[in-house]
Design an enzyme around this catalytic site. Sequence first.
Site, PDB file in Angstrom:
ATOM      1  N   ASP A 256       0.808  -1.221   0.000  1.00 38.98           N
ATOM      2  CA  ASP A 256       0.000   0.000   0.000  1.00 38.98           C
ATOM      3  C   ASP A 256       0.846   1.279   0.000  1.00 38.98           C
ATOM      4  O   ASP A 256       0.331   2.359   0.298  1.00 38.98           O
ATOM      5  CB  ASP A 256      -0.932   0.021   1.211  1.00 38.98           C
ATOM      6  CG  ASP A 256      -2.254  -0.682   0.954  1.00 38.98           C
ATOM      7  OD1 ASP A 256      -2.644  -0.797  -0.225  1.00 38.98           O
ATOM      8  OD2 ASP A 256      -2.903  -1.116   1.929  1.00 38.98           O
TER       9      ASP A 256
ATOM     10  N   LYS B 119      -0.340   4.629  -1.280  1.00 43.09           N
ATOM     11  CA  LYS B 119      -1.312   5.433  -0.534  1.00 43.09           C
ATOM     12  C   LYS B 119      -0.664   6.640   0.143  1.00 43.09           C
ATOM     13  O   LYS B 119      -1.373   7.546   0.579  1.00 43.09           O
ATOM     14  CB  LYS B 119      -2.046   4.582   0.500  1.00 43.09           C
ATOM     15  CG  LYS B 119      -3.062   3.643  -0.113  1.00 43.09           C
ATOM     16  CD  LYS B 119      -3.853   2.903   0.950  1.00 43.09           C
ATOM     17  CE  LYS B 119      -4.934   2.025   0.325  1.00 43.09           C
ATOM     18  NZ  LYS B 119      -5.668   1.258   1.353  1.00 43.09           N
TER      19      LYS B 119
ATOM     20  N   HIS C 102      -3.419   4.205  -6.487  1.00 43.33           N
ATOM     21  CA  HIS C 102      -2.314   3.875  -5.585  1.00 43.33           C
ATOM     22  C   HIS C 102      -1.515   2.624  -5.974  1.00 43.33           C
ATOM     23  O   HIS C 102      -0.306   2.589  -5.716  1.00 43.33           O
ATOM     24  CB  HIS C 102      -2.780   3.821  -4.117  1.00 43.33           C
ATOM     25  CG  HIS C 102      -3.426   2.543  -3.698  1.00 43.33           C
ATOM     26  ND1 HIS C 102      -4.780   2.330  -3.782  1.00 43.33           N
ATOM     27  CD2 HIS C 102      -2.904   1.402  -3.160  1.00 43.33           C
ATOM     28  CE1 HIS C 102      -5.068   1.136  -3.319  1.00 43.33           C
ATOM     29  NE2 HIS C 102      -3.954   0.539  -2.938  1.00 43.33           N
TER      30      HIS C 102
ATOM     31  N   HIS D  67      -2.194  -5.843  -6.630  1.00 41.64           N
ATOM     32  CA  HIS D  67      -2.901  -6.318  -5.431  1.00 41.64           C
ATOM     33  C   HIS D  67      -4.377  -5.950  -5.384  1.00 41.64           C
ATOM     34  O   HIS D  67      -5.105  -6.430  -4.509  1.00 41.64           O
ATOM     35  CB  HIS D  67      -2.169  -5.880  -4.151  1.00 41.64           C
ATOM     36  CG  HIS D  67      -2.304  -4.443  -3.773  1.00 41.64           C
ATOM     37  ND1 HIS D  67      -1.523  -3.444  -4.304  1.00 41.64           N
ATOM     38  CD2 HIS D  67      -3.139  -3.825  -2.893  1.00 41.64           C
ATOM     39  CE1 HIS D  67      -1.860  -2.280  -3.773  1.00 41.64           C
ATOM     40  NE2 HIS D  67      -2.848  -2.487  -2.919  1.00 41.64           N
ATOM     41  N   HIS D  68      -4.872  -5.126  -6.322  1.00 40.88           N
ATOM     42  CA  HIS D  68      -6.315  -4.861  -6.400  1.00 40.88           C
ATOM     43  C   HIS D  68      -6.956  -5.425  -7.668  1.00 40.88           C
ATOM     44  O   HIS D  68      -8.094  -5.085  -7.988  1.00 40.88           O
ATOM     45  CB  HIS D  68      -6.609  -3.362  -6.272  1.00 40.88           C
ATOM     46  CG  HIS D  68      -6.630  -2.901  -4.859  1.00 40.88           C
ATOM     47  ND1 HIS D  68      -7.637  -3.243  -3.966  1.00 40.88           N
ATOM     48  CD2 HIS D  68      -5.761  -2.136  -4.146  1.00 40.88           C
ATOM     49  CE1 HIS D  68      -7.386  -2.697  -2.787  1.00 40.88           C
ATOM     50  NE2 HIS D  68      -6.251  -2.037  -2.866  1.00 40.88           N
TER      51      HIS D  68
ATOM     52  N   ASP E 237      -4.631  -9.520   2.999  1.00 41.80           N
ATOM     53  CA  ASP E 237      -4.943  -8.091   3.059  1.00 41.80           C
ATOM     54  C   ASP E 237      -6.389  -7.880   3.491  1.00 41.80           C
ATOM     55  O   ASP E 237      -6.687  -7.097   4.401  1.00 41.80           O
ATOM     56  CB  ASP E 237      -4.681  -7.483   1.679  1.00 41.80           C
ATOM     57  CG  ASP E 237      -4.832  -5.977   1.618  1.00 41.80           C
ATOM     58  OD1 ASP E 237      -4.766  -5.314   2.670  1.00 41.80           O
ATOM     59  OD2 ASP E 237      -5.001  -5.457   0.496  1.00 41.80           O
TER      60      ASP E 237
END
Length: 197
Positions: free
Chosen positions: A51, A54, A79, A102-103, A131
């Site tokens: 992350d 972010k 991000h 990761h998203h 996560d």
Amino acid sequence: MQRLLRLLEATDPELAAHGRRAAQLASEVAAAMEFEPEQVEMIHAAAQLHDVGKLFISRQILDKPGPLDAREWEELQRHPETGYELVNKHVPIEAARIVLTHHEWYDGSGYPNGLSGERIPLATRVLQVADAFDAITSTRPYQPALPVEYAISELVRCAGTQFDPYAVRAIVDLSRRPEWLARHGLAHPAVSDEIAV
């Protein structure tokens, strides 16, 4: 990588703490899925930084207690790419790809590139369940910590859409072990054997 971790810790200690927890969970899921030790180490390292992008998102967005509007959601969705650009020249490419992907969702409806299934690195698919598990069971600006059983039910509900079913099954199996829950400071009852992926 250590410099990036120090930057994350100094700038946003809560985000850094989430990264550490997600990293520990991800490495345990990876080990349960019989990853090679060097892969487990790589996932642990990358998860701590997943992350980092972010840091460049407005605090008003990150700390907003209610739903994001379209403009805020668009900013938040940048991000992974921002994080990838930040880490790409400083960490192994496999770790940088975890930050970038990761998203992504297992069914292809995630972001930034709409990858699906096995086009998403397996290491990323492992991190995703860790996560989400930590996000649900930890206090966040937009919600209090929720019970383990709720976290597992959400992961199971989203297996095959958001999450890789095999990674979900691995964390479900871990969550049935009282000693595993205790190690993570989760004083909730173990997950029922009736929950199946």
